[in-house]
Motif scaffolding. Structure first.
Motif, short mmCIF file in Angstrom:
data_model
loop_
_atom_site.label_atom_id
_atom_site.label_comp_id
_atom_site.label_asym_id
_atom_site.label_seq_id
_atom_site.Cartn_x
_atom_site.Cartn_y
_atom_site.Cartn_z
N TYR A 3 26.94 48.88 37.46
CA TYR A 3 26.75 47.70 36.33
C TYR A 3 25.61 46.85 36.26
N ALA A 6 27.97 44.17 32.92
CA ALA A 6 29.41 42.93 32.60
C ALA A 6 29.53 42.60 34.43
N LYS A 7 30.23 42.37 34.40
CA LYS A 7 30.30 40.96 35.90
C LYS A 7 31.35 41.39 35.81
N ASN A 8 31.26 41.29 37.86
CA ASN A 8 32.61 41.85 38.35
C ASN A 8 33.61 40.73 39.08
N GLU A 9 34.15 40.78 37.90
CA GLU A 9 34.99 39.04 38.19
C GLU A 9 36.21 39.96 37.63
N ASN A 10 37.31 38.47 37.68
CA ASN A 10 39.16 38.77 37.35
C ASN A 10 39.16 39.10 35.62
N TYR A 11 39.73 40.43 35.64
CA TYR A 11 40.05 40.24 34.20
C TYR A 11 41.31 40.63 33.87
N PRO A 30 39.94 50.38 31.03
CA PRO A 30 38.84 48.65 32.03
C PRO A 30 37.76 48.76 31.12
N ARG A 32 36.02 46.33 32.39
CA ARG A 32 34.72 45.45 32.80
C ARG A 32 33.92 47.22 32.25
N LEU A 33 34.35 47.81 32.18
CA LEU A 33 33.92 49.43 31.30
C LEU A 33 33.35 49.48 29.93
N GLU A 36 30.26 47.00 29.36
CA GLU A 36 29.76 47.02 30.08
C GLU A 36 28.78 48.37 28.34
#
Length: 234
Positions: A3, A6-11, A30, A32-33, A36
């Motif tokens: 990635y 897009a940050k790896n955070e709580n969505y 998803p 985040r995807l 991204e």
């Protein structure tokens, strides 16, 4: 896949059926995807703000709504279309959340549900809705069309980024399970610098003509996506 944007955070506040409206048969994607892929498209785009977006297979509008809520400082207009009238009813409710009034209305709806059922999930959704209201930079204009993209385009406006998750799997059916002609039709709402991202399962081939140039292809899990750039032919 790495990635890049897009940050790896709580969505979780964007989960289907939480603040966003859900219904049986409405596909998830998803968050985040989705973000991204959009940000990769943006990196190729000559425009970096006031972006118009089109999702030609929007279903319940989840994909487009998530993109708008995550990028309200960049996206100004969203166009969506789908062949399924029932799905478009859900899409209309979800896309209304791209306006402050739509979020306020949803928050009041959630308060009514909490007062009636006293569920913790409704209480959490009320709080998450408040956060979405604060984070929405400005209202995003949206238009919804009942349309089969394989038969043509329902509007004439040219858009900056096309991004869609074409039907596949058990929940959705693609007409003939083919994408022949998809990019040809999408050319009609594209200007010379339009960027398009098409998501599919790994078994689907996205056919495109000489009006499009492939910028990148990636596989992630059971999905793959291709990013294309519209260009003029001399």
């Amino acid at each position: 896949m790495i990635y890049l944007y897009a940050k790896n955070e709580n969505y979780s506040k964007l989960a289907n059926g939480h603040v966003l409206y859900g219904k049986g048969g409405v596909p998830n994607f998803p968050v985040r995807l989705a973000n991204e892929i959009f940000r990769r498209c943006l990196s190729y785009s000559v425009k970096k703000e006031n972006i118009s977006v089109y999702d030609c297979c929007c279903g319940g509008g989840y994909f487009a709504t998530v993109l708008g809520l995550c990028n309200s400082n960049i996206i100004s207009e969203i166009y969506v279309s789908d062949i399924d009238k029932n799905m478009l009813e859900i899409a209309s409710r979800n896309l209304s959340l791209l306006t402050h009034q739509g979020l306020y209305d949803r928050q009041e709806n959630l308060k009514d549900l909490y007062n009636k059922y006293k569920k913790e999930s409704h209480y959490e959704a009320i709080k998450d809705c408040e956060e979405l209201i604060k984070n929405l930079s400005c209202d995003i204009q949206y238009r919804i069309y009942e349309n089969d993209i394989m038969d043509g385009i329902a509007f004439e406006h040219q858009v900056d980024i096309i991004i869609t998750d074409v039907p596949y799997g058990n929940m959705c059916k693609w007409k003939g399970n083919k994408t022949v002609g998809l990019m040809e039709n999408l050319s009609r709402v594209s200007h010379k610098n339009t960027i398009a991202a098409i998501v599919s399962d790994k078994n689907q081939k996205i056919d495109y003509n000489e009006h499009w140039e492939c910028l990148e292809k990636k596989k992630i899990g059971k999905r793959k996506f291709i990013i294309l750039k519209k260009h003029q032919i001399n």
